[in-house]
Design an enzyme around this catalytic site. Structure first.
Site, mmCIF file in Angstrom:
data_model
loop_
_atom_site.group_PDB
_atom_site.id
_atom_site.type_symbol
_atom_site.label_atom_id
_atom_site.label_comp_id
_atom_site.label_asym_id
_atom_site.label_seq_id
_atom_site.Cartn_x
_atom_site.Cartn_y
_atom_site.Cartn_z
ATOM 1 C CB SER A 34 -24.460 8.576 -8.446
ATOM 2 O OG SER A 34 -24.063 8.661 -7.133
ATOM 3 C CE1 TYR A 92 -24.716 3.175 -8.552
ATOM 4 C CE2 TYR A 92 -23.882 5.004 -7.351
ATOM 5 C CZ TYR A 92 -24.883 4.459 -7.923
ATOM 6 O OH TYR A 92 -25.984 5.143 -7.834
#
Length: 251
Positions: free
Chosen positions: A134, A147
């Site tokens: 990401s 995350y």
């Protein structure tokens, strides 16, 4: 140069929906025999290799599934790590199990599956591994510490693995998507304002918008994965390719 993917066996984790499903479809369109793995049964018959149930947190299950795939579909040539979970919230409100589960799937899963597949690729001296991380791995995000940190760990692990496996002709790369139109992203939205903030940015959170003015579609990320897995990227390894419409303002 052709992609060189026709006839190769690909294992894709997190293949039931979103980016994982798009990656499986894109690899199949290049002629790969794709085996999709997910915690729920993956409808992968149309991909040529079927689907398997796999919890990437379970080392024993990972080894068993990789053995089964190699026995039934053939030696794995391409591994794509997509399986992931998202936990949001301020750090001061995160529970221990929020942090542990996020890391166990997003970083631990990449480690376990990559290790199992790499062990089998090394004697064959060929193969490629792509991890979908990401852009949050490289840009701080408010409310996304678990995350972001887990994806940073997965990305750095993949680059380290690429260094170790380079001598065997095995390439390891990372694709770092930004905001992508998937159920995971939509699950973060509560109003239309959240959608607009994704595109335009949220100054109060020090978050830049998306310069290209659009959300990525899963196929945009899948195309990047296919490129890095293909012969067109034969001299690329340990690379982190951002697919985020310019949102991270990468130099």
């Amino acid at each position: 140069m052709t992609s060189g993917l026709a006839g190769k066996v690909a294992l894709v984790t997190g293949a039931a929906q979103g980016i994982g499903a798009a990656v499986a479809a894109a690899l199949a369109s290049e002629g790969c025999r794709v085996v999709g793995a997910d915690r729920t049964r993956y409808p992968g018959g149309s991909r040529g290799g079927g689907g398997v149930v796999l919890d990437v947190r379970d080392s024993v299950a990972v080894e068993r599934v990789v053995d089964s795939v190699e026995a039934t579909a053939g030696p794995i040539d391409v591994l794509v790590n997509v399986a992931g979970v998202l936990t949001t919230g301020p750090v001061v409100e995160l529970r221990d199990d929020d942090w542990t589960t996020t890391f166990d799937v997003n970083a631990g899963g990449v480690f376990r599956v990559s290790r199992a597949v790499a062990r089998r690729m090394v004697p064959r001296r060929r193969g490629t591994i792509v991890t979908v991380a990401s852009n949050a791995a490289g840009v701080p995000r408010s409310g996304m510490a678990a995350y972001a940190a887990s994806k940073a760990a997965a990305a750095q692990f993949t680059r380290c693995l690429g260094l170790e496996l380079a001598e065997f002709g095995i390439r390891c790369n990372v694709v770092a998507p930004g905001s992508t139109d998937t159920p995971m992203l939509r699950g973060m939205w509560h109003t239309e304002a959240d959608h607009d903030a994704t595109l335009r940015g949220a100054p109060h959170q020090y978050r830049v918008g998306i310069p290209l003015g659009r959300l990525a579609e899963p196929r945009d990320v899948a195309d990047a994965v296919v490129f890095l897995a293909s012969d067109r990227a034969r001299h690329i390894t340990m690379h982190d390719l951002y697919v985020d419409g310019g949102a991270s303002l990468r130099a």
